[in-house]
Scaffold this motif. Structure first.
Motif, short mmCIF file in Angstrom:
data_model
loop_
_atom_site.label_atom_id
_atom_site.label_comp_id
_atom_site.label_asym_id
_atom_site.label_seq_id
_atom_site.Cartn_x
_atom_site.Cartn_y
_atom_site.Cartn_z
N ASP A 1 31.32 37.84 51.79
CA ASP A 1 32.57 38.22 52.45
C ASP A 1 32.63 37.40 53.73
O ASP A 1 31.79 37.56 54.61
N LEU B 1 41.33 47.37 45.80
CA LEU B 1 40.65 47.11 47.07
C LEU B 1 41.14 48.09 48.11
O LEU B 1 42.01 48.89 47.86
N SER C 1 42.77 41.21 44.84
CA SER C 1 41.56 40.81 44.12
C SER C 1 41.88 40.47 42.68
O SER C 1 42.85 40.96 42.10
N ARG D 1 32.44 39.25 44.63
CA ARG D 1 31.67 40.42 44.23
C ARG D 1 30.98 40.17 42.90
O ARG D 1 31.43 39.38 42.08
N GLY E 1 36.29 36.34 49.55
CA GLY E 1 35.07 37.07 49.23
C GLY E 1 34.76 37.03 47.75
O GLY E 1 35.62 36.70 46.92
N GLU F 1 34.29 39.17 40.45
CA GLU F 1 35.51 39.45 41.20
C GLU F 1 35.61 38.54 42.42
O GLU F 1 34.62 38.25 43.08
N THR G 1 29.30 43.43 47.05
CA THR G 1 29.89 42.28 47.73
C THR G 1 28.76 41.30 48.05
O THR G 1 27.92 41.58 48.88
N ALA H 1 32.90 46.75 52.33
CA ALA H 1 31.84 45.94 51.73
C ALA H 1 31.96 45.86 50.23
O ALA H 1 31.70 44.82 49.63
N SER H 2 32.30 46.97 49.56
CA SER H 2 32.38 46.94 48.11
C SER H 2 33.24 48.07 47.61
O SER H 2 33.57 49.00 48.36
#
Length: 250
Positions: free
Chosen positions: A27, A232, A128, A208, A206, A70, A24, A16-17
Motif C-alpha cells: 500500500d 473497499l 479495486s 492484496r 496498492g 487484487e 495487503t 490495511a485489508s
C-alpha cells in the motif's frame, strides 16, 4: 479552453485489508494533503481520447513470492455523476523514460467502489479490481489501474508520500503514457514545471494477496485475465482542491 474549477477534496484514509480479499502486501500510502492539490494526476482509459492516460508506479518484492489477487487505488472524479464501473489494469516490469518494459499481465475488470462521497461537482472514491491469482517473484513491478470513464467523466489518481503505507515505495518515480505522451514520460520531470514539491509524489496504488513462498518462483510469462470486482473502505476529511490538469480541455 475550459477554466479549472475549485472542488472540496475528501481524503480517503485507507485500511490495511478487507475480509476475503487477502492481506495487503503493498500500500503506497494514503492520499497526501501535504502535497499541492493532493499530488493528483489525470488517469483514465478513455478520457480526452481513445488512448486515454495511464499512470504507472512501482512496487518491489524482496526475498519471497506473492500470490496477487487484487489491485486498488483512490481517485477524485469530476465532470460526471455516473461512476466508472470498469477499469483497465496492467502489471509491467522494466519501465523507464521512453521504455514500455515487459507486460506481465493485463485486463479489463469490474471496478468496485466504496465510501463514495459526492461534493458539489466532484466525487471521491476508492476502487479495486479482483484478479485470478497471479504469482509474482522477487523484483520491481509497475502497476496501472485506469478507470474506463463514462461520458465526459475524468478520474485523477491521488498522490501520496507513503504515510500509513505498507512496504510503501516513495522513490519519486512514476510514469505516464497516452494522449500527448506517446512514449513513457517521467511524471516528476514533467510536473516539475508546475510544482517542484508535487513532482516528488508517488501514487496511491496498492496490492492484496498472500505471501506464496520464501523460495520464490520466476516471474510469470505475460498474460491476460478477465476480472471481477471487490469492495473497499475509507474515512473522509475535506479541504479545498484544484485538480492538476496538464492537458488542454476542449
Amino acid at each position: 479552453m475550459k477554466t479549472q474549477k475549485t472542488y472540496l477534496l475528501p481524503l480517503i484514509v485507507m485500511l490495511a485489508s478487507l475480509p476475503g480479499a487477502g492481506a495487503t502486501l503493498f500500500d503506497n500510502g494514503t492520499p497526501s494533503m501535504s502535497l499541492p492539490n493532493g499530488g493528483n494526476f489525470l488517469d483514465c482509459s478513455l478520457c480526452r481520447s481513445p488512448a486515454g492516460l495511464h499512470i504507472y508506479d512501482n512496487f518491489t518484492i524482496v526475498g519471497e513470492s506473492w500470490n496477487v489477487n487484487e489491485l486498488f487505488a483512490s481517485w477524485l472524479y469530476i465532470f460526471s455523476t455516473e461512476l466508472p464501473t470498469t477499469a483497465d489494469w496492467e502489471i509491467r516490469t522494466g519501465i523507464g523514460s521512453g521504455i514500455d518494459g515487459t507486460l506481465v499481465a493485463s485486463g479489463t475488470a469490474a471496478l468496485v467502489a466504496d465510501m463514495v462521497v459526492v461534493d458539489d461537482a466532484s466525487t471521491t472514491f476508492r476502487g479495486s479490481v479482483t484478479i485470478p491469482t497471479l504469482l509474482l517473484g522477487p523484483g520491481e513491478y509497475w502497476i496501472n489501474i485506469s478507470p474506463v470513464t463514462p461520458g465526459q467523466g475524468e478520474t485523477y489518481l491521488f498522490g501520496t508520500n507513503g504515510e500509513n503505507g505498507i512496504q510503501a515505495l516513495t522513490d519519486g518515480l512514476s510514469f505516464v503514457k497516452g494522449i500527448n505522451f506517446p512514449q513513457m514520460q517521467n511524471i516528476g520531470d514533467y510536473i516539475a514545471s508546475y510544482s517542484e514539491e508535487q513532482s516528488k509524489a508517488d501514487y496511491a496504488y496498492g496490492v492484496r494477496g498472500q505471501i506464496a513462498s520464501s523460495n520464490p518462483s520466476e516471474v510469470p510469462e505475460p498474460g491476460s485475465w478477465l476480472l471481477a470486482g471487490t469492495a473497499l473502505l475509507g474515512v473522509l476529511i475535506r479541504r479545498r482542491f484544484v485538480p492538476l490538469c496538464p492537458l488542454k480541455l476542449t
